[in-house]
Design an enzyme around this catalytic site. Structure first.
Site, mmCIF file in Angstrom:
data_model
loop_
_atom_site.group_PDB
_atom_site.id
_atom_site.type_symbol
_atom_site.label_atom_id
_atom_site.label_comp_id
_atom_site.label_asym_id
_atom_site.label_seq_id
_atom_site.Cartn_x
_atom_site.Cartn_y
_atom_site.Cartn_z
ATOM 1 N N GLY A 50 45.300 50.641 70.798
ATOM 2 C CA GLY A 50 45.632 50.544 69.391
ATOM 3 C C GLY A 50 46.465 51.731 68.946
ATOM 4 N N CYS A 51 46.423 52.032 67.663
ATOM 5 C CA CYS A 51 47.208 53.140 67.118
ATOM 6 C C CYS A 51 46.911 54.436 67.860
ATOM 7 C CB CYS A 51 46.885 53.309 65.636
ATOM 8 S SG CYS A 51 47.695 54.727 64.877
#
Length: 227
Positions: A50-51
């Site tokens: 993810g981020c």
């Protein structure tokens, strides 16, 4: 993370909470298969989950780690930039490169933390961030890393550690492109930003709660002199 998520962070509070509900609620078992002994002073682990703001923020607190850099990996091009990767057309994922001392922390222990702070059952997204650039992936740099990663995924699936099967990719490392300077140490410099507060600081708290012996208070930084 995408700029749209910054602008709509308040809308994603509920989504972030529901995403976290699918993450592990207790410490994961230690990997049954140990890493092979290494004579190297440092090794690299390249992970996507993810981020990269949150992933970097977690592993900057792991004992035995000397550097954690945010960047891009997994695409056809050896270099990439944020805007290009955010389009979802490059094949790259937001990733981090962890430099660690294998005598202090093993690759398996790194994976234990990794699987504890994101949801490996989500395909091509994490929480509010959607697209292949936010997929979870382990980019193995050698045969031993692949052996340990494959074994640990199988172990966690067999133990039903998550509500669904793990979809995290285990794929050979090809290249890593360092992200722009303003992305580095982002969580450290922006702890009050809504996206960070709702999505990423809980990951750091989970790491500290689950594995206190592996956690260190002072994070390693890419730019330690930058305020």
């Amino acid at each position: 993370m995408n700029i749209r998520s910054l602008l709509l962070a308040s809308v994603f509070v509920a989504a972030a909470g529901s995403a976290m509900a699918d993450e592990t609620s207790k410490p994961l078992p230690a990997p049954a298969l140990a890493s092979a002994p290494s004579s190297l002073k440092t090794e690299n682990a390249v992970l996507a989950g993810g981020c990269f703001w949150g992933m970097q923020g977690v592993f900057q607190h792991l004992k035995g780690v000397s550097a954690v850099v945010s960047g891009y990996s997994g695409g056809a091009k050896p270099t990439a930039g944020y805007e290009e990767v955010s389009s979802g057309t490059t094949g790259n994922a937001e990733a981090i490169r962890i430099t660690y001392d294998p005598k202090q922390v093993s690759f398996g222990e790194i994976l234990r933390v990794y699987f504890s702070v994101m949801d490996p059952t989500e395909l091509n997204y994490q929480g509010p961030d959607h697209g292949t650039q936010y997929r979870s992936a382990i980019f193995t740099t050698n045969a031993d890393q692949k052996r340990v990663a494959d074994a640990y995924v199988a172990q966690l699936n067999k133990a039903h550690a998550f509500s669904s099967a793990i979809v995290t990719e285990v794929t050979p490392f090809s290249a890593f492109s360092q992200a722009e300077d303003y992305h580095q140490d982002y969580l450290i410099h922006h702890p009050d930003q809504p996206y960070i507060a709702f999505n990423d600081l809980p990951k750091v708290s989970t790491f500290k709660k689950f594995y206190p012996a592996m956690y260190r208070e002072q994070p390693v930084m890419v730019f330690p002199d930058r305020s």
